[in-house]
Write an enzyme that holds these catalytic residues in place. Structure first.
Site, mmCIF file in Angstrom:
data_model
loop_
_atom_site.group_PDB
_atom_site.id
_atom_site.type_symbol
_atom_site.label_atom_id
_atom_site.label_comp_id
_atom_site.label_asym_id
_atom_site.label_seq_id
_atom_site.Cartn_x
_atom_site.Cartn_y
_atom_site.Cartn_z
ATOM 1 N N MET A 79 33.403 32.847 39.941
ATOM 2 C CA MET A 79 32.942 32.543 38.808
ATOM 3 C C MET A 79 32.970 30.876 38.563
ATOM 4 O O MET A 79 33.394 30.035 39.527
ATOM 5 C CB MET A 79 34.138 32.842 37.732
ATOM 6 C CG MET A 79 34.383 34.586 37.760
ATOM 7 S SD MET A 79 35.461 35.136 36.703
ATOM 8 C CE MET A 79 35.059 34.584 35.076
ATOM 9 N N HIS A 80 32.430 30.648 37.271
ATOM 10 C CA HIS A 80 32.323 29.126 36.788
ATOM 11 C C HIS A 80 31.184 28.331 37.734
ATOM 12 O O HIS A 80 31.030 27.094 37.208
ATOM 13 C CB HIS A 80 33.565 28.445 36.912
ATOM 14 C CG HIS A 80 34.577 29.240 36.538
ATOM 15 N ND1 HIS A 80 34.677 30.153 35.382
ATOM 16 C CD2 HIS A 80 35.875 29.669 37.153
ATOM 17 C CE1 HIS A 80 35.855 30.780 35.280
ATOM 18 N NE2 HIS A 80 36.550 30.573 36.163
ATOM 19 N N ASP A 236 34.341 37.843 39.791
ATOM 20 C CA ASP A 236 35.100 38.650 41.074
ATOM 21 C C ASP A 236 36.269 39.109 40.503
ATOM 22 O O ASP A 236 36.711 40.098 40.956
ATOM 23 C CB ASP A 236 35.388 37.234 42.129
ATOM 24 C CG ASP A 236 35.889 36.182 41.512
ATOM 25 O OD1 ASP A 236 36.333 36.058 40.170
ATOM 26 O OD2 ASP A 236 36.119 35.087 42.455
#
Length: 483
Positions: A79-80, A236
């Site tokens: 992520m991110h 995830d």
């Protein structure tokens, strides 16, 4: 047949399941991380796609009949990550990853300038999230920022390559800090705080919905008789929850991977920004989740193994069972910490080392320190009104029975351990692909068969409660001393 593609930090993994979710084939390809400056962490976006192509090519070569029958593909990913594309859909710079710490200054400024990050976004503004990364680019690489036409997360860049579509799912998009998490939609106010608009964002779909179809040339390359749908997928951790069946309110898992996660599914948006709890959308509709996140779980054990010139599995196997908490305390803050401290500057350390300290003592201390950090996450979730009584263990660290015994006894929860198999993000992604292909989530996200359930040990509870109390004094003492 259904495929799950997981774009991890260290590898891309592809699995192929049949209609009954039995594993038909799998392939993985390694990835590398670049750290050009202290606290920086980057990857070349095209390396994800090259790895995906190689993994899918191998599946097509090894199980061509099964590949021909694929109906759905699901995606999961770390992520991110800030993946900045120009008008030609080409990356303008390396992706800034989830564990990059360069934007601490921008985080503090954004919390002051736009308080709605804490309310609408539901999370503290941390360097790991996407929004402060874009603010850093805006201030430090203005030419790149000016050319940015789209901002995608890592798996969304892979989706673009698969389908030609700019699309993102709710769970992953919530980790950007630009989403109104309760409404499951982009927030113009939060985007404006970093100089962006809705036009810079992909369109949103639920994780179990179709985001498009596989491009014709890829169908031909991989021998598929018809174009499979590509599901929205999930970040995830949300995808891992789909893999272990943690999709109903109250279900939970603990992940002992590179980072550590205590994940609980909710029926509503339930933030606790004061203790740095992550409150995001889930990958299934009308569902949310909370996470306590620590940055160095098995990372701490792997660091110790590398330092001692040993294998991590040898260290944990050599420890055997434990009769009490370690006399040595370890703070697992190798790269800072998220829950509950939101502190990118704090670092790891041991306390209580003596002439008698050996490899076993250090290993025990590291396992305890990670468990104590997860207990911090549990306490933060409790403040948000969430009680956890049972968790499913996933991740590489879950192979250590002694580690799970420590966690069960300290957190006072039952830890369920799945039977042999991979129940991580790639399985959850494949299940989401199945849901998108079938147009329904019914019967898809069941819990896997369990190998065993680890009960809290009554002989360890008090010792670990006392040790946790001592351990909690270390962080404020170090901060007061200027560390």
């Amino acid at each position: 047949m259904f495929i799950g593609l997981d774009i991890g930090t260290s590898s891309v993994k592809a699995i192929l399941l049949d209609e009954n979710q039995n594993l038909v084939g799998s392939a993985s390809e390694p990835l590398t991380v670049q750290r050009p400056h202290p606290s920086w962490s980057e990857q070349d976006p095209d390396s994800w796609w090259t790895a995906c192509e190689a993994a899918m090519d191998r599946l097509a070569a090894e199980v061509p009949v099964a590949m021909a029958a694929v109906k759905g593909i699901g995606l999961s990913g770390h992520m991110h990550g800030a993946t900045l594309l120009g008008a030609d859909d080409r990356p303008l710079r390396p992706c800034i990853l989830w564990n990059d710490g360069r934007s601490a200054k921008q985080c503090a400024e954004l919390e002051v300038s736009e308080p709605k990050f804490l309310s609408l976004g539901g999370n503290r503004v941390m360097p790991g999230f996407t929004a402060p990364k874009l603010q850093w680019v805006r201030e430090n690489e203005p030419d790149v920022f000016a050319k940015t036409a789209k901002v995608l997360l890592p798996k969304e860049y892979v989706r673009l390559k698969l389908t030609g579509e700019h699309a993102g799912d709710m769970s992953d998009s919530a980790g950007t800090l630009w989403l109104d998490v309760a409404k499951r939609d982009w927030s113009e106010e939060l985007l404006a705080a970093t100089g962006l608009t809705r036009d810079h964002m992909p369109r949103l779909v639920e994780g179990s919905e179709s985001s498009g179809q596989l491009r014709a040339e890829l169908c031909q390359r991989w021998g598929m008789t018809s174009a499979p749908v590509v599901a929205g997928g999930g970040g995830d951790n949300a995808a891992s929850a789909c893999g272990v069946g943690a999709t109903t309110p109250g279900s939970a898992f603990v992940s002992l991977g590179t980072s550590g996660v205590l994940f609980v599914t909710n029926d509503r948006f339930s933030p606790n920004v004061e203790s740095a709890v992550h409150a995001f959308c889930h990958a299934v509709p009308d569902t949310w989740h909370q996470m306590g996140v620590i940055l160095s779980a098995t990372d701490s054990l792997n660091w110790l193994a590398q330092t001692l010139g040993r294998k991590a599995s040898d260290l944990t196997d050599g420890l055997g069972s434990v009769g009490s908490a370690s006399d040595v305390l370890f703070m697992p803050y190798l790269g800072g910490e998220r829950t509950p401290h939101n502190d990118v500057a704090i670092r790891a350390g041991f306390y209580g080392i003596s002439h008698e300290t050996d490899d076993k003592t250090l290993t025990h201390a590291v396992l305890d320190g990670v468990a104590f950090a997860l207990k911090d996450c549990m306490e933060a979730l409790a403040v948000a009104g969430t009680k956890v009584e049972r968790v499913t263990a996933v991740g590489g660290g879950s192979r250590s029975t002694v580690w799970l015994e420590i966690i069960a006894s300290l957190l006072d929860v039952v830890v369920d351990v799945p039977a042999d198999g991979d129940f991580g993000a790639s399985l959850g992604a494949a299940r989401l692909g199945q849901a998108a292909a079938q147009g329904s989530t019914d019967g898809i996200f069941g819990a896997p068969p369990m190998r065993t359930s680890i009960q809290p040990r009554s002989d360890l509870k008090q010792a670990y409660a006392d040790a946790y109390g001592r351990w909690r004094t270390l962080y404020p003492a170090l901060k007061q001393a200027g560390f």
